[in-house]
Design a protein around this motif. Sequence first.
Motif, PDB file in Angstrom:
ATOM      1  N   ASP A  98       0.825  -1.207   0.000  1.00 55.17           N
ATOM      2  CA  ASP A  98       0.000   0.000   0.000  1.00 55.17           C
ATOM      3  C   ASP A  98       0.862   1.261   0.000  1.00 55.17           C
ATOM      4  N   LEU A  99       2.012   1.201   0.664  1.00 55.51           N
ATOM      5  CA  LEU A  99       2.885   2.361   0.733  1.00 55.51           C
ATOM      6  C   LEU A  99       3.524   2.680  -0.613  1.00 55.51           C
ATOM      7  N   ASP A 100       3.650   1.668  -1.466  1.00 56.05           N
ATOM      8  CA  ASP A 100       4.250   1.900  -2.776  1.00 56.05           C
ATOM      9  C   ASP A 100       3.374   2.780  -3.660  1.00 56.05           C
ATOM     10  N   TRP A 101       2.094   2.818  -3.396  1.00 54.74           N
ATOM     11  CA  TRP A 101       1.170   3.592  -4.223  1.00 54.74           C
ATOM     12  C   TRP A 101       1.131   5.061  -3.851  1.00 54.74           C
ATOM     13  N   HIS A 102       1.628   5.397  -2.676  1.00 54.17           N
ATOM     14  CA  HIS A 102       1.561   6.767  -2.200  1.00 54.17           C
ATOM     15  C   HIS A 102       2.961   7.386  -2.187  1.00 54.17           C
TER      16      HIS A 102
END
Length: 137
Positions: free
Chosen positions: A3-7
């Motif tokens: 999820d952190l890769d998308w932000h």
Amino acid sequence: VEDLDWHPLPRDCETAEVYEVFLRFWEEELERARESRKGRSKKKEEDDEKESEGGQIIADGSDNDNNDVEGLLEQEFELDHSAAKHDPSAYQPSLVRALRRAFGADFLRAGLLKLVHDSNLFVGPQVLNGLIQFLRD
């Protein structure tokens, strides 16, 4: 973790931006030291130039070649250290001062928010205890 890769990080939190901010204030410290040295007597200035001949490096603040930063800091420190031997009253650049000027306001705001948070964590149970005592009476 996925999820952190998308932000992506905000621009002001990226390494390149943080580095540029720090480098700007560090260069101001070095310039302040250079100006302080220029104000000394001509004889002392000539002595400094003989000792630091070819040793001054001025960073251009570009994003490329961050590998030379360590060398820049070391050479500037050596230059300032040798100047301090001849004139201890000369202005010496301070890494702590540059960091404080670059990021001090952010840390001060974060510290203030941390103080409010910790105060609220302490006051919450106290208020609850007071409320329970009031309802018992």
